[in-house]
Design an enzyme around this catalytic site. Structure first.
Site, PDB file in Angstrom:
ATOM      1  N   SER A 137       0.720  -1.173  -0.012  1.00 27.35           N
ATOM      2  CA  SER A 137      -0.054  -0.093   0.068  1.00 27.35           C
ATOM      3  C   SER A 137       0.618   1.268   0.031  1.00 27.35           C
ATOM      4  CB  SER A 137      -1.019   0.107   1.192  1.00 27.35           C
ATOM      5  OG  SER A 137      -1.864   1.109   1.267  1.00 27.35           O
ATOM      6  N   HIS A 173      -2.678  -1.310  -4.722  1.00 30.60           N
ATOM      7  CA  HIS A 173      -4.165  -1.159  -5.004  1.00 30.60           C
ATOM      8  C   HIS A 173      -4.666   0.367  -4.789  1.00 30.60           C
ATOM      9  CE1 HIS A 173      -4.572  -0.256  -0.604  1.00 30.60           C
ATOM     10  NE2 HIS A 173      -3.778  -1.498  -0.536  1.00 30.60           N
TER      11      HIS A 173
END
Length: 263
Positions: A142, A165
Site C-alpha cells: 500500500s 491497490h
C-alpha cells in the site's frame, strides 16, 4: 537540703555537658531509605528494544525502520504494531542536518497505513541531500510502496511482496462525489510520486493498481521481489549486505563529487 555548690536535680551546672538522662530511654534511629540502585543499561535496553545489547553500528549511517502500520493522525489500537510518523520526521531532519551522518538505510516491513502520513515520509526521504538506500523485507504494501521507492536506490528481498491497490476508506461504495474526487486527487499524488521515483511507467502502474481477479476482495496486484524489479518499482533484488554495500558506494561517490565540501 542543698549545699552551696549544688544545683537542683535536673538543672545542669554551667560549664558542664549534660549526659543522657537515665529516666528517658534512647529513641531508635529513624529508618533511612535504601540508596537507589544504579540503572542497568541492559535492562533498559531490554524494556525499550527487546534486546539486552544494542549493537554499535557505523556512526555515519543512520538506520530508519518502517515496521507494522504507518500511524498518522489517528491513534491505532495498542495491539497494533505501528510506526508513528511524528517519530520519523525528527529523525529525517537530524539526518539532513547532522554532519556525522552521511547516509540513510531504510528498512521496511509494513502493511501500509495512513496515506498522507506515509506520503509525507516519502517526500521527506526523497528530498534528502544525502544518499539513501531502502530494503523491503517481508512486505512493503500500500503506502509502503511510495516510501520504498523514495530512496536513492532500492532493494527487495526475494521473498518480500508489495501490494498495489487504489486508495479507499472502507469496502463500502463511496456515494458522495466530493469524497470520491478527494480520494482520486490523493491517488494521483501517490501515482505521480511512484512514477517519478521509480522506473515504472504511469500506465503500467495504473494497470497494476486496478487489476481485477488477483485479490479476493479488492482490486490490485501483489508483486513478489523479482517481479517488483521487472516492473521497475524496485532497483534490485538483494539483502542487508547488498543494501549496506550500495549505501557505502553512494557515500563514497558523493564525497568524490564534492571534495571541497565538508558536511
Amino acid at each position: 537540703m542543698l549545699f552551696r555548690n549544688e544545683e537542683p536535680t535536673g538543672t545542669p551546672i554551667p560549664g558542664m555537658v549534660p549526659g543522657p538522662d537515665p529516666a528517658v530511654p534512647d529513641k531508635p534511629p529513624l529508618p533511612t531509605a535504601p540508596p537507589l540502585a544504579p540503572k542497568n543499561p541492559a535492562l533498559e535496553n531490554l524494556e525499550a528494544l527487546g534486546t539486552t545489547q544494542v549493537p554499535v553500528v557505523s556512526p555515519n549511517i543512520h538506520l530508519l525502520t518502517i515496521i507494522g502500520q504507518v500511524e498518522g493522525h489517528l491513534t491505532l489500537p495498542p495491539q497494533n504494531k505501528t510506526t508513528k510518523y511524528e517519530h520519523i520526521i525528527p529523525q529525517l531532519v537530524a539526518v539532513e542536518q547532522s554532519p556525522e551522518i552521511e547516509g540513510l538505510l531504510l528498512v521496511l516491513n509494513t502493511v501500509g497505513g495512513d496515506v498522507e502520513a506515509g506520503l509525507a515520509i516519502a517526500e521527506m526521504i526523497a528530498s534528502l541531500s544525502k544518499p539513501s538506500v531502502s530494503l523491503v523485507l517481508g512486505g512493503g504494501h500500500s503506502i509502503g510502496v511510495p516510501i520504498a521507492v523514495s530512496t536513492t536506490y532500492s532493494f527487495i528481498a526475494t521473498t518480500a511482496t508489495m501490494t498495489i491497490h487504489p486508495i479507499r476508506l472502507t469496502g463500502l461504495v463511496i456515494g458522495v462525489p466530493q469524497t470520491y474526487d478527494y480520494l482520486d486527487k490523493m491517488q494521483d499524488r501517490v501515482i505521480r510520486f511512484v512514477v517519478a521515483n521509480s522506473n515504472c511507467s504511469e500506465q503500467r502502474f495504473r494497470e497494476l493498481m486496478f487489476r481485477t481477479g488477483e485479490l479476493a476482495r479488492d482490486v490490485g496486484t501483489i508483486v513478489v521481489g523479482p517481479d517488483a524489479v521487472k516492473e521497475g518499482l524496485i532497483d534490485e533484488v538483494g539483502g542487508l549486505s547488498d543494501a549496506v554495500r550500495k549505501l557505502r558506494q553512494l557515500i563514497a561517490e558523493r564525497k568524490q563529487a564534492r571534495p571541497g565540501v565538508v558536511q
